[in-house]
Write an enzyme that holds these catalytic residues in place. Structure first.
Site, mmCIF file in Angstrom:
data_model
loop_
_atom_site.group_PDB
_atom_site.id
_atom_site.type_symbol
_atom_site.label_atom_id
_atom_site.label_comp_id
_atom_site.label_asym_id
_atom_site.label_seq_id
_atom_site.Cartn_x
_atom_site.Cartn_y
_atom_site.Cartn_z
ATOM 1 C CG HIS A 63 36.510 41.659 42.896
ATOM 2 N ND1 HIS A 63 37.051 40.592 43.581
ATOM 3 C CD2 HIS A 63 35.208 41.334 42.666
ATOM 4 C CE1 HIS A 63 36.125 39.661 43.748
ATOM 5 N NE2 HIS A 63 34.992 40.084 43.199
ATOM 6 C CG LEU A 64 38.293 48.397 45.413
ATOM 7 C CD1 LEU A 64 38.436 49.500 46.447
ATOM 8 C CD2 LEU A 64 37.520 48.927 44.202
ATOM 9 N NE ARG A 65 40.171 42.542 39.773
ATOM 10 C CZ ARG A 65 39.422 41.460 39.920
ATOM 11 N NH1 ARG A 65 39.559 40.687 40.988
ATOM 12 N NH2 ARG A 65 38.545 41.133 39.011
ATOM 13 C CG ASN A 95 39.493 38.103 44.435
ATOM 14 O OD1 ASN A 95 39.197 39.238 44.822
ATOM 15 N ND2 ASN A 95 39.016 37.598 43.314
ATOM 16 C CG ASP A 153 33.857 36.977 45.783
ATOM 17 O OD1 ASP A 153 33.002 36.149 45.436
ATOM 18 O OD2 ASP A 153 34.158 37.961 45.096
ATOM 19 C CG ASP A 305 31.098 40.293 41.435
ATOM 20 O OD1 ASP A 305 32.255 40.512 41.860
ATOM 21 O OD2 ASP A 305 30.752 39.188 40.962
ATOM 22 C CG HIS A 309 39.276 40.531 34.830
ATOM 23 N ND1 HIS A 309 40.167 39.945 35.700
ATOM 24 C CD2 HIS A 309 38.047 40.117 35.236
ATOM 25 C CE1 HIS A 309 39.509 39.210 36.593
ATOM 26 N NE2 HIS A 309 38.212 39.300 36.326
ATOM 27 N N GLY A 324 34.249 37.992 35.193
ATOM 28 C CA GLY A 324 34.025 39.270 35.866
ATOM 29 C C GLY A 324 33.743 40.407 34.908
HETATM 30 O O1 DOR Z 1 33.107 36.814 38.009
HETATM 31 C C1 DOR Z 1 33.746 36.886 39.044
HETATM 32 N N1 DOR Z 1 34.868 37.617 39.108
HETATM 33 N N2 DOR Z 1 33.328 36.199 40.113
HETATM 34 C C2 DOR Z 1 34.071 36.123 41.220
HETATM 35 O O2 DOR Z 1 33.639 35.508 42.157
HETATM 36 C C3 DOR Z 1 35.412 36.726 41.284
HETATM 37 C C4 DOR Z 1 35.495 37.867 40.358
HETATM 38 C C5 DOR Z 1 36.898 38.359 40.128
HETATM 39 O O3 DOR Z 1 37.680 38.447 41.083
HETATM 40 O O4 DOR Z 1 37.209 38.729 39.006
HETATM 41 ZN ZN ZN Z 2 32.142 35.959 43.777
#
Ligand code: DOR
Ligand code: ZN
Length: 427
Positions: A63-65, A95, A153, A305, A309, A324
């Site tokens: 996830h590079l946000r 996402n 995801d 993954d 955050h 996450g």
């Molecule tokens: O723990 C998670 N964080 N699971 C996910 O499927 C999404 C991810 C996130 O985007 O932070």
């Molecule tokens: Zn996931």
């Protein structure tokens, strides 16, 4: 421009190469791999003695946000964190905000990563518009824009008829479906459903939620001929199903995250919300099963993954904090730990971080290998190097990892992309 990587312990599972040798890179390509290559004046030389030299790592799940949540990470900081961990190829998750569900966002992500110039960013796009599970995105257009896979995801579509169509479309345009396999109605909680959730009186997430989704995905792959990849496998039942589907010849692969290899649900008691992740950390029996499955090849590869955050987001009670943990920085140390415990071989360590994800993403034989003539993406790492995962060294914008502040063993020393050094460790 020629770069000679000299005297390292070369591990290339794709050609069964394991032993001390030299690797020569010219014009961004591997030009020679052999026991000894003579130094010429025009060559830049890296002394790799005491280190492992391997094809650079490929991450199918990060996830590079960017766009939208750039206070957590962006494509620049995410690229830096990736090469810090030895990854030159990264599949980003959709996402974002707005969601990565249209070609313009895919193109933006690819262009931004090219500008930063550290990694090969291969975006995944959402299966459904807004990841809302109602309406499919335009798969072939997304593919044309550069998306390599489709996933919602963070969640999974719950309408089986829609999902069947998605699998059919994906098969038609030759795209990989990746699934966050957890049925939402059975996974409303915040940690594994089990003894710790009972102890804390907090709603848990059932292992059945994962097994049901994986069973659904496997049979949808069977009836549609699509290729499906199960993201972040957390439970032993999933390993059983994956084995079954593979025996039946169904086109299914699976990944495990470093955090699930290292931690169990008990971590919630020690680290609180920092140990919250979806799917959740489960039991020691699950963890052991995941490790064995990875070693044996039932689970195909690692996905980090990487899920950054901000501190103020994670610093909340378990039921309010987002799920996450960081992944790029701890992937190699996690596998080095398993290697040190005799649970996986060095060849398998390289395979699950590089060759196997490259194959799943159809990047092999150009990537995930050190074969002569292929793209020179190379990682050089020290199996014994100890380092502290702290503010000083962390390239990420976030620090949400139970391992933050701790001493880790196993460090990437150089990351090379297309013959250019994109990361070097300064001890
Ligand atoms: O723990 C998670 N964080 N699971 C996910 O499927 C999404 C991810 C996130 O985007 O932070
Ligand atoms: Zn996931």
């Amino acid at each position: 421009m020629a770069l000679l990587i000299k005297g390292g312990y070369i591990v290339d599972p794709s050609q069964n190469w394991e032993g001390i040798g030299d690797l020569l890179i010219e014009d961004g390509k591997i030009s020679k791999l052999s026991k000894e290559i003579k130094v010429e004046p025009q060559m830049e030389v890296i002394d790799a003695r005491g280190c492992v030299v391997a094809p650079a790592f490929v991450d199918p799940h990060a996830h590079l946000r960017d766009p939208g949540f750039t206070h957590k990470e962006d494509i620049e900081s995410g690229s830096k964190a990736a090469v810090f961990g030895g990854f030159t190829t990264v599949v980003s998750m959709p996402n974002t905000n707005p969601e990565t569900d249209n070609p313009a966002i895919v193109e933006y992500q690819i262009l931004k990563a090219q500008k930063v110039g550290l990694i090969r960013l291969l975006p995944s796009a959402a299966i459904t518009k807004g990841r809302k599970g109602k309406e499919l995105t335009e798969f072939c257009q997304l593919k044309k824009a550069g998306a390599v896979a489709l996933t919602d995801d963070g969640t999974t579509p719950t309408d089986e008829a829609l999902l069947r169509t998605a699998f059919e479309w994906a098969a038609d345009c030759g795209m990989l479906i990746m699934d966050h396999a957890e049925i939402p109605a059975l996974s409303r909680g915040h940690l594994n459903e089990g003894k710790i959730s009972a102890l804390l009186g907090i709603e848990g997430r059932s292992r059945g939620a994962e097994a049901i989704a994986v069973a659904r995905d496997g049979y949808l792959a069977q009836i549609t001929g699509a290729r499906v990849h199960i993201q972040h496998i957390s439970a032993k039942e999933t390993v059983e199903l994956l084995k079954l589907f593979k025996e039946k010849g169904i086109n299914i692969t699976g990944e495990v995250n470093p955090n699930h290899l290292l931690l169990t649900e008990e971590a919630i008691l020690k680290y609180g919300s920092l140990a919250k992740v979806n799917p959740p950390l489960r039991t020691e029996e699950d963890r052991k099963t995941l490790i064995e499955a990875l070693a044996e090849g039932i689970i195909d590869c690692i996905g980090t993954d990487h899920a950054p955050h901000a501190p103020w987001e994670k610093d909340k009670p378990l039921d309010q904090a987002p799920p996450g943990m960081l992944g790029f920085q701890i992937a190699l140390p996690a596998l080095v730990k398993l290697y040190g415990e005799g649970l996986i071989t060095l060849k398998r360590l390289v395979e699950v971080l590089s060759t196997s994800p490259a194959e799943i993403l159809n990047l092999y034989p150009e990537l995930g290998t050190l074969k002569e003539g292929t793209t020179a993406d190379v990682v050089i790492f020290d199996l014994k190097k100890e380092w502290i995962f702290n503010e000083e060294i962390n390239p990420s914008k976030s620090k949400n990892s139970p391992f933050f502040g701790q001493k880790l063993v196993g460090k990437v020393i150089y990351t090379v992309k297309e013959g250019k050094i994109v990361y070097s460790y300064k001890s």
